[in-house]
Design an enzyme around this catalytic site. Structure first.
Site, PDB file in Angstrom:
ATOM      1  N   TRP A   1     -20.478  36.196  48.196  1.00 32.47           N
ATOM      2  CA  TRP A   1     -20.856  37.442  47.527  1.00 32.47           C
ATOM      3  C   TRP A   1     -20.402  37.291  46.084  1.00 32.47           C
ATOM      4  O   TRP A   1     -19.241  36.953  45.822  1.00 32.47           O
ATOM      5  CB  TRP A   1     -20.173  38.651  48.161  1.00 32.47           C
TER       6      TRP A   1
ATOM      7  N   GLU B   1      -0.478  14.278  38.643  1.00 31.36           N
ATOM      8  CA  GLU B   1       0.758  13.900  37.959  1.00 31.36           C
ATOM      9  C   GLU B   1       1.753  13.307  38.963  1.00 31.36           C
ATOM     10  O   GLU B   1       2.659  12.558  38.594  1.00 31.36           O
ATOM     11  CB  GLU B   1       1.352  15.164  37.336  1.00 31.36           C
TER      12      GLU B   1
ATOM     13  N   SER C   1     -12.842  27.279  47.463  1.00 29.64           N
ATOM     14  CA  SER C   1     -12.202  27.759  46.232  1.00 29.64           C
ATOM     15  C   SER C   1     -11.463  26.595  45.582  1.00 29.64           C
ATOM     16  O   SER C   1     -10.961  25.705  46.275  1.00 29.64           O
ATOM     17  CB  SER C   1     -11.203  28.865  46.574  1.00 29.64           C
ATOM     18  N   HIS C   2     -11.356  26.638  44.265  1.00 31.80           N
ATOM     19  CA  HIS C   2     -10.790  25.476  43.574  1.00 31.80           C
ATOM     20  C   HIS C   2      -9.382  25.113  44.038  1.00 31.80           C
ATOM     21  O   HIS C   2      -8.978  23.944  43.989  1.00 31.80           O
ATOM     22  CB  HIS C   2     -10.815  25.663  42.051  1.00 31.80           C
TER      23      HIS C   2
ATOM     24  N   HIS D   1      -7.885  21.112  32.254  1.00 32.06           N
ATOM     25  CA  HIS D   1      -7.307  21.216  33.595  1.00 32.06           C
ATOM     26  C   HIS D   1      -6.768  22.599  33.950  1.00 32.06           C
ATOM     27  O   HIS D   1      -6.647  22.947  35.124  1.00 32.06           O
ATOM     28  CB  HIS D   1      -6.179  20.193  33.717  1.00 32.06           C
TER      29      HIS D   1
ATOM     30  N   ASN E   1       3.771  24.494  38.734  1.00 36.51           N
ATOM     31  CA  ASN E   1       4.161  25.894  38.589  1.00 36.51           C
ATOM     32  C   ASN E   1       2.990  26.851  38.800  1.00 36.51           C
ATOM     33  O   ASN E   1       3.193  28.062  38.844  1.00 36.51           O
ATOM     34  CB  ASN E   1       4.735  26.141  37.180  1.00 36.51           C
TER      35      ASN E   1
ATOM     36  N   ASP F   1     -16.236  34.317  35.342  1.00 35.73           N
ATOM     37  CA  ASP F   1     -16.849  35.606  35.739  1.00 35.73           C
ATOM     38  C   ASP F   1     -15.796  36.712  35.843  1.00 35.73           C
ATOM     39  O   ASP F   1     -16.020  37.836  35.401  1.00 35.73           O
ATOM     40  CB  ASP F   1     -17.546  35.535  37.105  1.00 35.73           C
TER      41      ASP F   1
ATOM     42  N   LEU G   1      -9.412  14.552  38.839  1.00 30.26           N
ATOM     43  CA  LEU G   1      -7.992  14.431  38.529  1.00 30.26           C
ATOM     44  C   LEU G   1      -7.295  13.307  39.299  1.00 30.26           C
ATOM     45  O   LEU G   1      -7.509  13.136  40.484  1.00 30.26           O
ATOM     46  CB  LEU G   1      -7.303  15.755  38.890  1.00 30.26           C
TER      47      LEU G   1
ATOM     48  N   ARG H   1       2.653  17.968  29.959  1.00 25.03           N
ATOM     49  CA  ARG H   1       1.289  17.455  29.775  1.00 25.03           C
ATOM     50  C   ARG H   1       0.803  17.520  28.341  1.00 25.03           C
ATOM     51  O   ARG H   1       0.071  16.645  27.892  1.00 25.03           O
ATOM     52  CB  ARG H   1       0.348  18.247  30.675  1.00 25.03           C
TER      53      ARG H   1
ATOM     54  N   ARG I   1       1.747  25.135  30.586  1.00 24.94           N
ATOM     55  CA  ARG I   1       2.265  25.241  31.950  1.00 24.94           C
ATOM     56  C   ARG I   1       2.852  23.921  32.402  1.00 24.94           C
ATOM     57  O   ARG I   1       2.286  22.858  32.122  1.00 24.94           O
ATOM     58  CB  ARG I   1       1.115  25.608  32.894  1.00 24.94           C
ATOM     59  N   LEU I   2       3.944  23.960  33.132  1.00 27.01           N
ATOM     60  CA  LEU I   2       4.422  22.749  33.796  1.00 27.01           C
ATOM     61  C   LEU I   2       3.622  22.563  35.079  1.00 27.01           C
ATOM     62  O   LEU I   2       3.336  23.533  35.800  1.00 27.01           O
ATOM     63  CB  LEU I   2       5.907  22.859  34.140  1.00 27.01           C
TER      64      LEU I   2
ATOM     65  N   PHE J   1       8.085  15.730  38.691  1.00 29.94           N
ATOM     66  CA  PHE J   1       6.879  16.191  38.014  1.00 29.94           C
ATOM     67  C   PHE J   1       7.198  16.383  36.544  1.00 29.94           C
ATOM     68  O   PHE J   1       8.377  16.531  36.176  1.00 29.94           O
ATOM     69  CB  PHE J   1       6.390  17.514  38.645  1.00 29.94           C
TER      70      PHE J   1
ATOM     71  N   GLN K   1      -4.857  23.754  28.897  1.00 33.52           N
ATOM     72  CA  GLN K   1      -4.117  22.536  29.228  1.00 33.52           C
ATOM     73  C   GLN K   1      -5.057  21.357  29.453  1.00 33.52           C
ATOM     74  O   GLN K   1      -6.007  21.466  30.229  1.00 33.52           O
ATOM     75  CB  GLN K   1      -3.306  22.766  30.501  1.00 33.52           C
TER      76      GLN K   1
ATOM     77  N   SER L   1      -8.289  21.901  45.779  1.00 33.89           N
ATOM     78  CA  SER L   1      -8.164  20.579  45.149  1.00 33.89           C
ATOM     79  C   SER L   1      -6.810  20.343  44.492  1.00 33.89           C
ATOM     80  O   SER L   1      -6.608  19.273  43.917  1.00 33.89           O
ATOM     81  CB  SER L   1      -9.303  20.326  44.165  1.00 33.89           C
TER      82      SER L   1
ATOM     83  N   HIS M   1      -4.943  17.779  30.992  1.00 40.06           N
ATOM     84  CA  HIS M   1      -4.117  16.931  31.856  1.00 40.06           C
ATOM     85  C   HIS M   1      -4.315  15.483  31.407  1.00 40.06           C
ATOM     86  O   HIS M   1      -5.447  15.069  31.152  1.00 40.06           O
ATOM     87  CB  HIS M   1      -4.585  17.127  33.304  1.00 40.06           C
TER      88      HIS M   1
HETATM   89  C1  LIG Z   1      -7.979  19.392  40.425  1.00 45.01           C
HETATM   90  C2  LIG Z   1      -6.841  20.369  40.283  1.00 45.01           C
HETATM   91  C3  LIG Z   1      -5.592  20.030  40.792  1.00 45.01           C
HETATM   92  C4  LIG Z   1      -4.525  20.923  40.645  1.00 45.01           C
HETATM   93  N1  LIG Z   1      -3.299  20.562  41.150  1.00 45.01           N
HETATM   94  C5  LIG Z   1      -2.277  21.449  41.072  1.00 45.01           C
HETATM   95  C6  LIG Z   1      -1.006  21.150  41.650  1.00 45.01           C
HETATM   96  O1  LIG Z   1      -0.800  20.107  42.257  1.00 45.01           O
HETATM   97  N2  LIG Z   1      -0.028  22.065  41.532  1.00 45.01           N
HETATM   98  C7  LIG Z   1      -0.206  23.257  40.887  1.00 45.01           C
HETATM   99  O2  LIG Z   1       0.722  24.060  40.843  1.00 45.01           O
HETATM  100  N3  LIG Z   1      -1.408  23.565  40.347  1.00 45.01           N
HETATM  101  C8  LIG Z   1      -2.434  22.698  40.433  1.00 45.01           C
HETATM  102  N4  LIG Z   1      -3.646  23.030  39.881  1.00 45.01           N
HETATM  103  C9  LIG Z   1      -3.852  24.384  39.378  1.00 45.01           C
HETATM  104  C10 LIG Z   1      -3.989  25.341  40.548  1.00 45.01           C
HETATM  105  O3  LIG Z   1      -4.537  24.666  41.637  1.00 45.01           O
HETATM  106  C11 LIG Z   1      -4.865  26.535  40.189  1.00 45.01           C
HETATM  107  O4  LIG Z   1      -4.408  27.151  39.013  1.00 45.01           O
HETATM  108  C12 LIG Z   1      -4.857  27.548  41.327  1.00 45.01           C
HETATM  109  O5  LIG Z   1      -5.130  26.935  42.573  1.00 45.01           O
HETATM  110  C13 LIG Z   1      -5.835  28.669  41.062  1.00 45.01           C
HETATM  111  O6  LIG Z   1      -5.887  29.494  42.188  1.00 45.01           O
HETATM  112  P1  LIG Z   1      -6.529  30.924  42.130  1.00 45.01           P
HETATM  113  O7  LIG Z   1      -6.235  31.559  43.448  1.00 45.01           O
HETATM  114  O8  LIG Z   1      -6.105  31.631  40.912  1.00 45.01           O
HETATM  115  O9  LIG Z   1      -8.097  30.679  41.967  1.00 45.01           O
HETATM  116  P2  LIG Z   1      -9.137  29.625  42.583  1.00 45.01           P
HETATM  117  O10 LIG Z   1      -8.588  28.806  43.672  1.00 45.01           O
HETATM  118  O11 LIG Z   1      -9.755  28.933  41.427  1.00 45.01           O
HETATM  119  O12 LIG Z   1     -10.188  30.570  43.252  1.00 45.01           O
HETATM  120  C14 LIG Z   1     -11.012  31.443  42.514  1.00 45.01           C
HETATM  121  C15 LIG Z   1     -11.719  32.334  43.488  1.00 45.01           C
HETATM  122  O13 LIG Z   1     -12.449  33.332  42.773  1.00 45.01           O
HETATM  123  C16 LIG Z   1     -13.728  33.462  43.334  1.00 45.01           C
HETATM  124  N5  LIG Z   1     -14.635  33.981  42.309  1.00 45.01           N
HETATM  125  C17 LIG Z   1     -14.749  33.592  41.025  1.00 45.01           C
HETATM  126  N6  LIG Z   1     -15.732  34.292  40.403  1.00 45.01           N
HETATM  127  C18 LIG Z   1     -16.229  35.157  41.334  1.00 45.01           C
HETATM  128  C19 LIG Z   1     -17.265  36.133  41.323  1.00 45.01           C
HETATM  129  N7  LIG Z   1     -18.008  36.351  40.240  1.00 45.01           N
HETATM  130  N8  LIG Z   1     -17.493  36.821  42.459  1.00 45.01           N
HETATM  131  C20 LIG Z   1     -16.784  36.569  43.596  1.00 45.01           C
HETATM  132  N9  LIG Z   1     -15.809  35.646  43.654  1.00 45.01           N
HETATM  133  C21 LIG Z   1     -15.533  34.961  42.537  1.00 45.01           C
HETATM  134  C22 LIG Z   1     -14.086  32.069  43.799  1.00 45.01           C
HETATM  135  O14 LIG Z   1     -15.084  32.104  44.782  1.00 45.01           O
HETATM  136  C23 LIG Z   1     -12.732  31.606  44.349  1.00 45.01           C
HETATM  137  O15 LIG Z   1     -12.575  32.043  45.677  1.00 45.01           O
HETATM  138  C24 LIG Z   1      -4.725  22.161  40.006  1.00 45.01           C
HETATM  139  C25 LIG Z   1      -5.976  22.495  39.519  1.00 45.01           C
HETATM  140  C26 LIG Z   1      -7.018  21.606  39.632  1.00 45.01           C
HETATM  141  C27 LIG Z   1      -8.350  21.991  39.033  1.00 45.01           C
END
Ligand SMILES: Cc1cc2nc3c(=O)[nH]c(=O)nc-3n(C[C@H](O)[C@H](O)[C@H](O)COP(=O)(O)OP(=O)(O)OC[C@H]3O[C@@H](n4cnc5c(N)ncnc54)[C@H](O)[C@@H]3O)c2cc1C
Length: 572
Positions: free
Chosen positions: A161, A251, A47-48, A351, A390, A217, A248, A282, A386-387, A122, A236, A51, A238
Site C-alpha cells: 500500500w 564495515e 524493507s531496506h 549509504h 548506530n 516519500d 555494500l 566513515r 553517523r557511526l 566498527f 553519509q 540488508s 560509505h
Molecule cells: C546496505 C545497507 C547496510 C546497512 N547496514 C547497517 C548496519 O550493519 N548497521 C546499522 O546500524 N545500520 C546499517 N544500515 C542502515 C540501517 O539499516 C537503516 O538506516 C535502517 O535499517 C532503516 O530502517 P527504517 O526502519 O528506518 O526504514 P527501512 O528499513 O528503510 O524501511 C522503510 C519502510 O518504509 C516504507 N515506505 C517508504 N515509503 C512509503 C510509502 N510511500 N508508503 C508506504 N510505505 C512506505 C517501505 O515500504 C519500508 O517498509 C545499512 C543500510 C544499508 C542501505
C-alpha cells in the site's frame, strides 16, 4: 469523495522496516484493544532494513573494559559535535536491554567461544561493540521482529500500500491517503496517532547502497504537511561500495581486519588516521579515499570509474566463510571477485541520511499525534556523521519509544471527521497532476538525471559552484514537462508509483542542496572545499527546511543540545 473507502485504526505506522516493526510491537503491547496498522509499499521483509549487514551498537561488556560513557562520547565525537547529546545518551543507555530483548525473542546473535553474544570492531568506536549475526544483522533482526509481531492479533499489516499524503487539521494528525497497489484503489486511513518510519532517501543518488524503494516519500509527505526536514545536507558516503552496482561491503570487513590499499600497494590510511586507520569514522575514510584518487593513486575499474581496493586475503578462508559469508557471495556474484583470493575494488557510496523529519528526543514531530522514528526521523542522534551500527540501534530504540507514546496518546481518542479539502487536493495532485499529466519528457530520464547530478555535484567533497550547478539542474528538472504516467492500468501500476517517487525525490534533493549551500563550513560528512574548516561560531546548529509551495524551501536553524561535552577538534 463520498465513495472513498475509509479504514480506521488507533495507530498508523508508515513503514515496516526495523523502526516500524519495533514500534508496532511496542504500541500493540500497550493495550490489546488498540488496533495498530503497519502500512508498507513493499512486503515487510523487502524493507531496506533487511540488508543491514555489519552490526548493532551496544555496550555489553563493562566487566571487560567497555562503558556507556565511551559509547556516548564516540557517538558525539563521530557526529562532529552536532549530535544532541541528551539523545545520544538515551540511545546508549537503552541499547543493552534491547540486545537481550531481541535475544529473548529469538535473534540468532553470533556467539563467542564462551557462548556469550559476540561483538566486533566498527568505525569510530573505542571498543568492539557492534553486535552481529554473521554479516546479515538486519535480515535476522527483521525476522525476529516480524515473528514477534505475529504474537499480537492487534497488529494489521497492509503490504504493498503506497501512502501519498498526510491528513491533518489544526496541526493535529488525522491519517493518511494511500493507494492499494493490488487494486489501484485510493483510500483514506484514519487514526488519532501516526508514526512515520518510512526510511532513508538514498536513492536520490545513482551510486547508492540502498534498495530501489528507498525514496523520500515519507520525508516529502511530512514536508508537504508543513513539518521541517532537519540537517538534510549531511549524507553519509560509505567507503566500500563495489563497482559498478554500489552494493555494500560491510564495515564489518574492516572490523574483521580488512584494510584499504592504493595503486602503489600502500595502506594509505596510515597517513590520514594513524590511530584508527581503516576504522576511523566513515566520513574520514571516504575523504581519504577521494584524496588518494585525486592524487593519482587510485585504480581504474573496468568501467573507467576510479576506485581503491579492500584487501581481506590475509584473513583466513575459514574466518571469511564464518563471519563474512554474505559479502563473499556478493563479491563473487556482483564484482567477479572472491575476497578470499584477491582484493576487491571499492569506492565511497551513498549509504545513509543523517537528516530527516525534525523530532524531539521522544521522536515527536511538530504535529500533535505524529511521531517519526528510524532513518526517516532526525532526532539528532547522529549529528553530522553517523557511526556504523548506530542506526539499527536508533531504529530499535525510537521504534519502541514512539510506539508506546503513540499508543498511549491514541487511547480513548477517535478521529471524528477528516479534512476533506486535503483529500480532494491530494486526489487532484496525484491523479490530475501526475497520472493524467501531459508531460512529454520521460520521467525515468528525469529521475536518472537527478540522481546522476547528485552523484556528480553533491558527493564526498562539495563546493559552492557545483552545488549551485546542481540546484539549477534540479530546479530545471522540476520545471520540465515530465509529469505523466504512460501505463494507464489500475492494478499494480508501478509506473505511477515511480512517478510519485520521482516527484518527492526532486523536492527532497532541492532541500538537501539548499542546506548544503547554506552551511558554509565543513563538518562531519559535509565537506566543503571552499570552506574547509568547521565553524562552530556560525554553524554549530541544526538546519531546518520548511515547504513554501512552489518556491524553494524556507530555511532556518535550531540549537544543538549540549549536556556533557564541549566541541574539540576531531582526530583519529
Ligand atoms: C546496505 C545497507 C547496510 C546497512 N547496514 C547497517 C548496519 O550493519 N548497521 C546499522 O546500524 N545500520 C546499517 N544500515 C542502515 C540501517 O539499516 C537503516 O538506516 C535502517 O535499517 C532503516 O530502517 P527504517 O526502519 O528506518 O526504514 P527501512 O528499513 O528503510 O524501511 C522503510 C519502510 O518504509 C516504507 N515506505 C517508504 N515509503 C512509503 C510509502 N510511500 N508508503 C508506504 N510505505 C512506505 C517501505 O515500504 C519500508 O517498509 C545499512 C543500510 C544499508 C542501505
Amino acid at each position: 469523495m463520498a465513495d472513498i473507502t475509509t479504514i480506521a485504526h488507533d495507530v498508523l505506522i508508515i513503514g515496516s522496516g526495523l523502526a516500524g516493526l519495533r514500534a508496532a510491537i511496542s504500541a500493540a503491547a500497550v493495550d490489546k484493544k488498540l488496533t495498530i496498522a503497519v502500512i508498507s509499499k513493499v512486503q515487510v521483509m523487502r524493507s531496506h532494513s533487511v540488508s543491514a549487514e555489519g552490526g548493532t551498537a551496544a555496550v555489553l561488556y563493562e566487566e571487560e573494559g567497555d562503558n556507556q560513557e565511551a559509547h556516548i562520547y564516540d557517538t558525539i565525537k563521530g557526529s562532529d559535535f552536532l549530535a544532541d547529546q541528551d539523545v545520544a545518551e538515551l540511545l546508549v543507555k537503552s541499547m543493552p536491554y534491547e540486545i537481550y530483548q531481541l535475544d529473548h525473542w529469538g535473534m540468532p546473535w553470533s556467539r563467542r567461544k564462551d557462548g556469550r553474544i559476540a561483538q566486533r570492531k566498527f568505525g569510530g568506536y573505542s571498543f568492539p561493540r557492534a553486535t552481529f549475526a554473521q554479516d546479515k544483522v538486519g535480515f535476522y533482526e527483521m525476522q525476529t521482529l516480524y515473528d514477534t509481531c505475529q504474537k499480537y492479533d492487534n497488529i494489521h499489516f497492509y503490504n504493498e500500500w503506497f501512502c501519498t499524503s498526510m491528513l491533518h487539521e489544526n496541526n493535529t494528525f488525522q491519517g493518511v491517503t494511500a493507494i492499494e497497489m493490488k487494486t489501484g484503489n485510493f483510500v483514506i486511513f484514519k487514526a488519532p496517532a501516526g508514526i512515520i518510519c518510512a526510511g532513508g532517501a538514498g536513492r536520490i543518488y545513482s551510486f547508492s547502497t540502498y534498495a530501489f524503494s528507498s525514496t523520500p516519500d515519507g520525508l516529502d509527505m511530512a514536508y508537504r504537511a508543513g513539518l521541517a526536514l532537519k540537517d538534510m545536507e549531511f549524507v553519509q558516503f560509505h567507503p566500500t561500495g563495489i563497482l559498478p552496482s554500489g552494493i555494500l561491503i560491510t564495515e564489518g570487513a574492516r572490523g574483521e581486519g580488512g584494510y584499504l590499499i592504493n595503486s602503489k600497494g600502500e595502506r594509505f590510511m596510515q597517513k590520514y588516521a594513524p590511530g584508527k586507520l581503516e576504522l576511523a569514522p566513515r566520513d574520514v575514510v571516504s575523504r581519504s579515499m577521494i584524496r588518494e584518487i585525486q592524487e593519482g593513486s587510485g585504480f581504474k575499474h573496468e568501467t573507467g570509474v576510479d576506485c581503491l581496493k579492500l584487501d581481506l586475503t590475509h584473513l583466513r578462508a575459514e574466518r571469511i566463510k564464518e563471519a563474512l559469508a554474505g559479502i563473499r557471495e556478493i563479491g563473487i556474484k556482483f564484482s567477479g571477485t572472491d575476497i578470499i583470493n584477491e582484493p576487491i575494488e571499492v569506492r565511497p557510496v551513498c549509504h545513509y541520511m543523517m537528516g530527516g523529519i525534525h523530532t524531539n528526543i521522544d521522536g515527536a514531530t511538530e504535529m500533535a499525534g505524529l511521531w517519526a522514528a528510524g532513518e526517516a526521523a532526525c532526532n539528532s542522534t547522529h549529528g553530522a556523521n553517523r557511526l556504523g551500527a548506530n542506526s539499527t540501534s536508533e531504529c530499535i530504540v525510537w521504534g519502541k519509544i514512539t510506539g508506546e507514546l503513540a499508543a498511549r496518546y491514541a487511547t480513548g481518542k477517535k478521529v471524528d471527521s477528516i479534512n476533506r479539502k486535503q483529500v480532494l487536493e491530494e486526489e487532484k495532485r496525484i491523479y490530475d497532476g501526475l497520472f493524467r499529466g501531459r508531460g512529454a519528457v520521460n520521467p525515468y530520464e528525469v529521475r536518472k538525471q537527478l540522481t546522476d547530478t547528485m552523484d556528480e555535484k553533491a558527493y564526498v567533497f562539495r563546493n559552492e559552484q557545483e552545488l549551485i550547478g546542481a540546484l539549477e539542474k534540479v530546479r530545471e528538472l522540476k520545471a520540465a514537462m515530465w509529469k505523466h504516467v504512460e501505463d494507464k492500468a489500475k492494478e499494480y501500476n508501478t509506473n505511477f508509483i515511480n512517478v510519485m517517487e520521482t516527484d518527492s525525490m526532486l523536492r527532497t534533493a532541492e532541500v538537501l542542496l539548499v542546506g548544503a549551500l547554506n552551511r558554509q563550513e565543513s563538518r562531519g560528512a559535509h565537506a566543503r572545499t571552499d570552506y574547509p574548516y568547521r565553524d562552530d561560531a556560525n554553524f554549530l546548529k541544526h538546519t531546518l527546511a520548511y515547504f513554501t509551495g512552489n518556491g524553494g524551501p524556507k530555511m532556518t536553524w535550531c540549537p544543538v543540545a549540549f549536556t556533557r561535552y564541549a566541541p574539540v577538534e576531531r582526530k583519529y
